[in-house]
Design an enzyme around this catalytic site. Structure first.
Site, short mmCIF file in Angstrom:
data_model
loop_
_atom_site.label_atom_id
_atom_site.label_comp_id
_atom_site.label_asym_id
_atom_site.label_seq_id
_atom_site.Cartn_x
_atom_site.Cartn_y
_atom_site.Cartn_z
N THR B 153 109.18 64.54 18.45
CA THR B 153 108.15 65.59 18.37
C THR B 153 106.79 64.93 18.12
O THR B 153 106.16 64.46 19.07
CB THR B 153 108.45 66.63 17.27
OG1 THR B 153 108.63 65.98 16.02
CG2 THR B 153 109.68 67.43 17.62
N THR B 190 112.04 66.43 8.71
CA THR B 190 112.22 66.92 10.09
C THR B 190 112.85 65.77 10.81
O THR B 190 112.23 65.08 11.59
CB THR B 190 110.92 67.29 10.80
OG1 THR B 190 110.24 68.23 10.00
CG2 THR B 190 111.20 67.94 12.15
N ASN B 401 98.17 66.90 10.67
CA ASN B 401 98.81 68.10 10.13
C ASN B 401 97.89 69.30 10.06
O ASN B 401 98.35 70.43 9.90
CB ASN B 401 99.43 67.80 8.78
CG ASN B 401 100.70 67.02 8.96
OD1 ASN B 401 101.64 67.52 9.55
ND2 ASN B 401 100.69 65.78 8.52
#
Lengths: 406, 406
Positions: B153, B190, B401
């Site tokens: 990702t 994650t 982020n």
């Protein structure tokens, strides 16, 4: 950078409590960096201190002296924390206290030392001693704002709060100042707080009141999750009133005083968050419906400490998935994801384990665009609750802390 | 930004384990985002999953199916986490599994789903179904690197590790891939990890081995302290060997296999830290001399999570006061500040409650200028220890982020 209004409030003087300020040139010439406070002889005093195992030399001395008596002089320097300085640091703190004692005419054990600033450097004792006469000669009851400036480090604003109330025709005042803008977290932070009242309060009652007020204020704020070596909060009652001594927690005067003391502490705590390093948002995280308060606290801090949530707040991004993830990993047993409801401001964003049916991104965005943001989490498990206040995480936080040697 | 060498290692194929990759166009057209894996019929499989109470729909299904059987197909999509999607999300994960089952000819319960990406959005099932034939028709044992790309990702690099050893004239291979670069923390992140071996291992032994290897790798890394809703790690043993079945933890083959499995897991975990969001430093925090391992873990994570330490690392600032402060607030009972010794690399910086006598700033600066940094903390209380790996906190972490909707 700081948020909200920068206006310093009107500060009521506290009869029997004087403050004096000087520039010792510890870190920068001309900067106010030394503050002396003097409480009337009959005062009682309470203190709460960092739980950090590496507490600083002044903290060690303060704890000893508060346990043994009612010290009534406080000497505070900024620019140097006198922390992690071993036996030499203790000796330095004692030297400063002794000099204060000599200049005002009291025992060294009647003086409490406070230091904040760089860790691990020797305290510049000579500079402090040289500036003491200026500080003591300026002692006066109207010096609160001046002193609020004199205790700052990376703060961008002085922080003060003051309330008064009438009882049986007399006026009771509660006034305080604080400093702190980083390392803010439960069990305080690079945080110094000084609150005084003219009420007359027995020492154990005063100590319990300070603990409660601290728990509801300085222990409920967080900027970056770090706890400093020097955090100290004191509450002084000068007894300059004809009202009876507060000797229990049920009398009406105690209840009035309690409300005022908590209000002053919470105002100071919120002012610290508003001045949080790099802060662009003031965030209230309220957790309700918990089985126990400790569960509510865990979740509130998991949300308040999450760098992913804090960066989303900085970006004004209503990224509710990160909030839900933090609730989920906070470590509360038997959490039922189906029962959790999350509001952003007044907008319901999460229910039944997913995005709320009526929720639209535009609604969340509208809330996130504000400076003051509420994240309200209902766990649906019980009646307990807790609230913490925090900031976002911005580029400026990194800049401040990568540049500043604290 | 990532640190260290970007070279993808040589990956040994695992007999009996095939991988196939496709572009379903979930988030960006043309990006590899769908991976199918197929294990030989006699394989055993073990899994470890996020402890997040808001675990994603695929995690729920994986846990059920692993408890009931030995699923041998794994389907992974990126770009969408299918988390916080309620009952609809579970239905979507089942639909994908059913489609895989139909195309390869197995029961739906033989298929494990994995998803990573945005939380709270409906899974784009039709896109995934449309791309399935491409993924299954490409199934081959030499597709590890291709699959390593297909599970990424925000990662900037594919992550793979592969080792082999000989035993009684046969070659045993352990090969794995992983993804993850933020939300990295104990109990994974994650994080998706897939490790396979051609050894033949009884399922309970395989499960215990995966738990141990995860505890020593993915559960010992942290980037930002967040734990995701989707973390999953699997270990597959295809049994494509004539060597005896590993059915206990004392046999020689188990010991050799254990070493190899832990090595692969630790390599993958370190690769995740090296690719940590915005990372410019790879930091090993080693705590020794603790009374219990849990004390060492607490302190290691207090240091690894401190934003103040992480920003100092970013600034290459040997700010040992912040390290000491974090040790002090980690919450270890009876910590004796006088006994704590801290090394930065090989340089002793703290002892006897303060800066080490011989320490000079230049020594600390030399260590901090490196990319790989060791912080070694000896508590002087006992024999227990722990190690975690982390990164610094940089402007780029905020940028990534604040911009990325995860």
């Amino acid at each position: 950078m700081a948020i909200g209004e920068a206006r310093f409030p009107k500060m009521y003087s506290v009869p029997g409590f004087k403050l004096g300020v000087a520039s010792a040139g510890i870190k920068r010439p001309g900067r106010r960096d030394l503050v002396i406070m003097e409480a009337a002889p009959e005062s009682t005093i309470a203190g709460v201190f960092t739980t950090n195992a590496f507490c600083a030399a002044p903290v060690t001395l303060c704890k000893q002296r508060l346990a043994e008596g009612n010290p009534r002089y406080l000497v505070t320097n900024t620019g140097n924390a006198n922390a992690c300085t071993g036996q030499a640091g203790l000796g330095d703190a004692e030297t400063v206290c002794k000099a204060v004692a000599e200049s005002v005419g009291c025992a060294p054990s009647d003086v409490l030392p406070f230091s904040t600033g760089v860790i691990g450097e020797p305290l510049p004792v000579q500079k402090i001693l040289a500036a003491l006469p200026t500080a003591t000669s300026g002692l006066a009851e109207d010096q609160w704002e001046n002193a609020a400036h004199g205790i700052l480090t990376t703060d961008t604003r002085p922080k003060g709060a003051s309330v008064s109330f009438s009882y049986l025709g007399e006026t009771i005042v509660v006034t305080g100042i604080a400093k702190g803008s980083g390392m803010i977290r439960p069990n305080m932070a690079t945080m110094l707080g000084y609150v005084a009242t003219n009420a007359r309060v027995e020492k154990p009652i005063l100590q319990a009141l300070l603990r409660e007020a601290t728990d509801l204020s300085f222990n409920r704020i967080t900027v970056d999750g770090d706890t400093s070596t020097n955090d100290s909060g004191v509450l002084i009652a000068t007894g300059q009133t004809t009202l009876p001594t507060v000797s229990d927690q049920v009398c009406e005067l105690y209840q009035l005083l309690r409300t005022a003391v908590i209000e002053v502490h919470q105002s100071l705590a919120k002012a610290i968050v508003e001045d949080g390093e790099g802060a662009t948002k003031f965030v209230t995280v309220e957790v309700t419906g918990a089985r126990e308060r400790s569960d509510a606290t865990k979740i509130a801090y998991a949300v308040a400490h999450s760098p992913l949530i804090k960066t989303a707040l900085f970006a004004s991004d209503p990224n509710w998935g990160r909030i839900v993830a933090a609730i989920g990993y906070a470590g509360v047993a038997d959490l039922d994801a189906e029962k959790v409801r999350v509001h952003l401001g007044d907008v319901l964003i999460v229910e039944s384990g997913g995005r709320a049916a009526g929720y639209t991104e535009a609604q969340g965005q509208a809330v996130m665009n504000e400076v003051y943001i509420e994240i309200k989490i209902d766990l649906g498990m019980g009646q307990a609750k807790d609230t913490v206040w925090t900031t976002d995480l911005s580029y400026d936080y990194i800049k401040i802390n990568a540049d500043y040697r604290s």
